[in-house]
Design a protein around this motif. Structure first.
Motif, PDB file in Angstrom:
ATOM      1  N   PRO A  91     148.735 -33.579  85.055  1.00  0.00           N
ATOM      2  CA  PRO A  91     147.345 -33.339  84.643  1.00  0.00           C
ATOM      3  C   PRO A  91     146.329 -33.814  85.673  1.00  0.00           C
ATOM      4  O   PRO A  91     145.291 -33.185  85.866  1.00  0.00           O
ATOM      5  CB  PRO A  91     147.211 -34.140  83.345  1.00  0.00           C
ATOM      6  CG  PRO A  91     148.603 -34.258  82.831  1.00  0.00           C
ATOM      7  CD  PRO A  91     149.473 -34.388  84.053  1.00  0.00           C
ATOM      8  N   ALA A  95     143.814 -31.244  87.331  1.00  0.00           N
ATOM      9  CA  ALA A  95     142.380 -31.472  87.133  1.00  0.00           C
ATOM     10  C   ALA A  95     141.666 -31.532  88.474  1.00  0.00           C
ATOM     11  O   ALA A  95     140.580 -30.976  88.655  1.00  0.00           O
ATOM     12  CB  ALA A  95     142.158 -32.766  86.345  1.00  0.00           C
ATOM     13  N   GLN A 124     145.066 -23.102  81.133  1.00  0.00           N
ATOM     14  CA  GLN A 124     143.680 -23.425  80.797  1.00  0.00           C
ATOM     15  C   GLN A 124     143.107 -24.465  81.750  1.00  0.00           C
ATOM     16  O   GLN A 124     143.837 -25.176  82.429  1.00  0.00           O
ATOM     17  CB  GLN A 124     143.603 -23.989  79.373  1.00  0.00           C
ATOM     18  CG  GLN A 124     143.799 -22.962  78.288  1.00  0.00           C
ATOM     19  CD  GLN A 124     143.466 -23.539  76.938  1.00  0.00           C
ATOM     20  OE1 GLN A 124     142.694 -24.503  76.825  1.00  0.00           O
ATOM     21  NE2 GLN A 124     144.047 -22.959  75.893  1.00  0.00           N
ATOM     22  N   VAL A 126     141.738 -27.946  82.512  1.00  0.00           N
ATOM     23  CA  VAL A 126     142.016 -29.252  81.919  1.00  0.00           C
ATOM     24  C   VAL A 126     140.712 -29.866  81.424  1.00  0.00           C
ATOM     25  O   VAL A 126     139.720 -29.911  82.155  1.00  0.00           O
ATOM     26  CB  VAL A 126     142.666 -30.188  82.950  1.00  0.00           C
ATOM     27  CG1 VAL A 126     142.745 -31.601  82.417  1.00  0.00           C
ATOM     28  CG2 VAL A 126     144.042 -29.678  83.329  1.00  0.00           C
ATOM     29  N   GLN A 127     140.734 -30.295  80.185  1.00  0.00           N
ATOM     30  CA  GLN A 127     139.520 -30.890  79.613  1.00  0.00           C
ATOM     31  C   GLN A 127     139.866 -32.146  78.840  1.00  0.00           C
ATOM     32  O   GLN A 127     141.002 -32.356  78.454  1.00  0.00           O
ATOM     33  CB  GLN A 127     138.866 -29.896  78.651  1.00  0.00           C
ATOM     34  CG  GLN A 127     138.354 -28.665  79.335  1.00  0.00           C
ATOM     35  CD  GLN A 127     137.840 -27.655  78.329  1.00  0.00           C
ATOM     36  OE1 GLN A 127     136.690 -27.266  78.347  1.00  0.00           O
ATOM     37  NE2 GLN A 127     138.710 -27.253  77.418  1.00  0.00           N
ATOM     38  N   VAL A 128     138.839 -32.952  78.622  1.00  0.00           N
ATOM     39  CA  VAL A 128     138.997 -34.086  77.729  1.00  0.00           C
ATOM     40  C   VAL A 128     138.609 -33.589  76.339  1.00  0.00           C
ATOM     41  O   VAL A 128     137.575 -32.933  76.183  1.00  0.00           O
ATOM     42  CB  VAL A 128     138.087 -35.253  78.143  1.00  0.00           C
ATOM     43  CG1 VAL A 128     138.284 -36.435  77.209  1.00  0.00           C
ATOM     44  CG2 VAL A 128     138.378 -35.653  79.578  1.00  0.00           C
ATOM     45  N   GLN A 129     139.444 -33.871  75.369  1.00  0.00           N
ATOM     46  CA  GLN A 129     139.183 -33.366  74.019  1.00  0.00           C
ATOM     47  C   GLN A 129     139.085 -34.497  73.008  1.00  0.00           C
ATOM     48  O   GLN A 129     139.748 -35.522  73.150  1.00  0.00           O
ATOM     49  CB  GLN A 129     140.321 -32.418  73.606  1.00  0.00           C
ATOM     50  CG  GLN A 129     140.446 -31.216  74.531  1.00  0.00           C
ATOM     51  CD  GLN A 129     141.653 -30.355  74.209  1.00  0.00           C
ATOM     52  OE1 GLN A 129     142.725 -30.864  73.921  1.00  0.00           O
ATOM     53  NE2 GLN A 129     141.464 -29.042  74.259  1.00  0.00           N
ATOM     54  N   GLY A 133     140.165 -31.618  68.990  1.00  0.00           N
ATOM     55  CA  GLY A 133     140.472 -30.629  70.009  1.00  0.00           C
ATOM     56  C   GLY A 133     139.235 -30.028  70.656  1.00  0.00           C
ATOM     57  O   GLY A 133     139.327 -29.124  71.482  1.00  0.00           O
ATOM     58  N   LYS A 134     138.077 -30.555  70.320  1.00  0.00           N
ATOM     59  CA  LYS A 134     136.848 -30.038  70.906  1.00  0.00           C
ATOM     60  C   LYS A 134     136.646 -30.673  72.278  1.00  0.00           C
ATOM     61  O   LYS A 134     136.782 -31.891  72.425  1.00  0.00           O
ATOM     62  CB  LYS A 134     135.672 -30.386  69.990  1.00  0.00           C
ATOM     63  CG  LYS A 134     134.460 -29.488  70.159  1.00  0.00           C
ATOM     64  CD  LYS A 134     133.312 -29.958  69.276  1.00  0.00           C
ATOM     65  CE  LYS A 134     132.215 -30.570  70.114  1.00  0.00           C
ATOM     66  NZ  LYS A 134     131.409 -31.572  69.454  1.00  0.00           N
ATOM     67  N   ILE A 136     134.983 -32.445  75.297  1.00  0.00           N
ATOM     68  CA  ILE A 136     133.856 -33.369  75.378  1.00  0.00           C
ATOM     69  C   ILE A 136     133.600 -33.785  76.815  1.00  0.00           C
ATOM     70  O   ILE A 136     134.479 -33.678  77.669  1.00  0.00           O
ATOM     71  CB  ILE A 136     134.095 -34.619  74.510  1.00  0.00           C
ATOM     72  CG1 ILE A 136     135.395 -35.297  74.920  1.00  0.00           C
ATOM     73  CG2 ILE A 136     134.111 -34.260  73.037  1.00  0.00           C
ATOM     74  CD1 ILE A 136     135.693 -36.531  74.117  1.00  0.00           C
ATOM     75  N   THR A 137     132.380 -34.243  77.064  1.00  0.00           N
ATOM     76  CA  THR A 137     131.993 -34.680  78.405  1.00  0.00           C
ATOM     77  C   THR A 137     131.851 -36.196  78.409  1.00  0.00           C
ATOM     78  O   THR A 137     132.019 -36.855  77.391  1.00  0.00           O
ATOM     79  CB  THR A 137     130.646 -34.074  78.818  1.00  0.00           C
ATOM     80  OG1 THR A 137     129.602 -34.744  78.104  1.00  0.00           O
ATOM     81  CG2 THR A 137     130.597 -32.591  78.511  1.00  0.00           C
TER      82      THR A 137
ATOM     83  N   PHE B  90     135.090 -36.036  85.257  1.00  0.00           N
ATOM     84  CA  PHE B  90     135.500 -36.747  84.041  1.00  0.00           C
ATOM     85  C   PHE B  90     136.982 -36.537  83.686  1.00  0.00           C
ATOM     86  O   PHE B  90     137.706 -37.523  83.491  1.00  0.00           O
ATOM     87  CB  PHE B  90     134.592 -36.310  82.883  1.00  0.00           C
ATOM     88  CG  PHE B  90     134.737 -37.097  81.624  1.00  0.00           C
ATOM     89  CD1 PHE B  90     134.701 -38.491  81.626  1.00  0.00           C
ATOM     90  CD2 PHE B  90     134.901 -36.443  80.400  1.00  0.00           C
ATOM     91  CE1 PHE B  90     134.816 -39.216  80.450  1.00  0.00           C
ATOM     92  CE2 PHE B  90     135.016 -37.161  79.218  1.00  0.00           C
ATOM     93  CZ  PHE B  90     134.977 -38.537  79.238  1.00  0.00           C
ATOM     94  N   GLN B 124     141.709 -37.508  72.886  1.00  0.00           N
ATOM     95  CA  GLN B 124     143.103 -37.112  73.062  1.00  0.00           C
ATOM     96  C   GLN B 124     143.592 -37.394  74.482  1.00  0.00           C
ATOM     97  O   GLN B 124     142.800 -37.586  75.397  1.00  0.00           O
ATOM     98  CB  GLN B 124     143.256 -35.607  72.810  1.00  0.00           C
ATOM     99  CG  GLN B 124     143.142 -35.207  71.367  1.00  0.00           C
ATOM    100  CD  GLN B 124     143.548 -33.748  71.159  1.00  0.00           C
ATOM    101  OE1 GLN B 124     144.283 -33.179  71.978  1.00  0.00           O
ATOM    102  NE2 GLN B 124     143.050 -33.149  70.089  1.00  0.00           N
ATOM    103  N   VAL B 128     147.743 -30.485  80.384  1.00  0.00           N
ATOM    104  CA  VAL B 128     147.605 -29.122  80.877  1.00  0.00           C
ATOM    105  C   VAL B 128     148.101 -28.209  79.760  1.00  0.00           C
ATOM    106  O   VAL B 128     149.159 -28.457  79.188  1.00  0.00           O
ATOM    107  CB  VAL B 128     148.445 -28.899  82.151  1.00  0.00           C
ATOM    108  CG1 VAL B 128     148.271 -27.486  82.668  1.00  0.00           C
ATOM    109  CG2 VAL B 128     148.047 -29.910  83.215  1.00  0.00           C
ATOM    110  N   GLN B 129     147.319 -27.199  79.449  1.00  0.00           N
ATOM    111  CA  GLN B 129     147.684 -26.326  78.338  1.00  0.00           C
ATOM    112  C   GLN B 129     147.805 -24.874  78.781  1.00  0.00           C
ATOM    113  O   GLN B 129     147.097 -24.431  79.684  1.00  0.00           O
ATOM    114  CB  GLN B 129     146.606 -26.424  77.242  1.00  0.00           C
ATOM    115  CG  GLN B 129     146.460 -27.834  76.681  1.00  0.00           C
ATOM    116  CD  GLN B 129     145.314 -27.962  75.700  1.00  0.00           C
ATOM    117  OE1 GLN B 129     144.238 -27.415  75.922  1.00  0.00           O
ATOM    118  NE2 GLN B 129     145.542 -28.695  74.624  1.00  0.00           N
TER     119      GLN B 129
END
Lengths: 156, 156
Positions: A91, A95, A124, A126-129, A133-134, A136-137, B90, B124, B128-129
């Motif tokens: 990850p 990222a 997808q 890579v995000q922080v959730q 699962g939403k 976020i920043t 982030f 969470q 990686v998705q």
DNA sequence: AGAATAGGGTTGCATCTTAAAACCAGATTA
DNA sequence: TAATCTGGTTTTAAGATGCAACCCTATTCT
């Protein structure tokens, strides 16, 4: 003076950077993820000096990111393979790649199109959730029991 | 010889590391996310030499990760604030923190408990998705139009 | 068999980079 | 006016890096 080390920092980011935070280490891990395993291959693909490569490989092995495997039928032939700890940097690498693609795109080259083997579809971003699962920043996050991470007022 | 730079590498990871891949830069960004904005505060929190801090801040500003804002009513008072590009690191920082927490936990200290402001719940683990939102590992990924990332045989 | 080559390193040297501390100049505070 | 805070620059010594040369152990070529 010697570079500062953060082995014993109480910050896990600092400790992580201590293991893979130099110019070469993450690139070595990246190429290991690509499938590179041999000393000479790392050297040629990365264009890194042999003594530096020796040092970095040794440090990565020492830190459990890679393991050195003797594959010489009669000795003297090795492979450096990712451990689970090393594979777990996936990850981070992705990222970083996505950040680089977004903010420093190659002028004349399309970014790598990474896809999932199962679906054949691109992966997808890579995000922080949050727990639901939403995505976020940094402004949506706080440290439990402490002043906030980010601030109420615009942190930029 | 001078350290090698990767400005013009065709690898976006290398280009990214060129901007934030040294020992201090990501830590500076991290603390900026915590809310730190002033030269002296960075210096004290990080324990970094002033000349190095000057250099890193200047480089981060140059690369658009931070912006330097004059907040002195009559001059000579500055703040270094994250740009959108900087805030976009982030996921990288969080992924690195989680990796550090998992693989190099502090012996006597609990990892930071980061929570979402909306739900109050812990965030969470960064993953990686694939297109369907299923978490995938390095072994599940291939580069479209190229030999695979990871190999058929166990890549570790 | 003997020579050439590949893999995986180590050593020396010149050049950068870093850490630490001293020094500086313009605002602020006392 | 003197002391202090901010944000730097300079100096110096110790480390880190890049490069080229050299080494030793297989394997391959002739």
């Amino acid at each position: 003076m010697a570079r500062k080390r953060f082995d014993d920092s109480n910050c896990s980011v600092a400790r992580a950077l201590n293991q893979v935070g130099d110019w070469w280490s993450l690139l070595i891990v990246l190429h290991a993820m690509y499938g590179t395993r041999r000393f000479v291959d790392f050297q040629q693909e990365l264009g890194i000096a042999k003594n530096i490569l020796c040092d970095r490989l040794a440090r990565l092995v020492e830190n459990g990111v890679l393991k050195k495997v003797d594959v010489g039928e009669h000795g003297s032939r090795f492979e450096y393979r990712l451990t689970e700890k090393g594979r777990d940097l996936f990850p981070v690498v992705i990222a970083l790649r996505q950040w680089g693609d977004k903010w420093n795109p190659a002028p004349d080259e399309a970014p790598l199109d990474l896809r999932d083997r199962d679906t054949g579809q691109p992966i997808q971003t890579v995000q922080v959730q949050n727990a639901e699962g939403k995505p976020i920043t940094v402004r949506d996050v706080f440290v439990s029991g402490e002043p906030m991470l980010g601030s109420k007022k615009d942190p930029a």
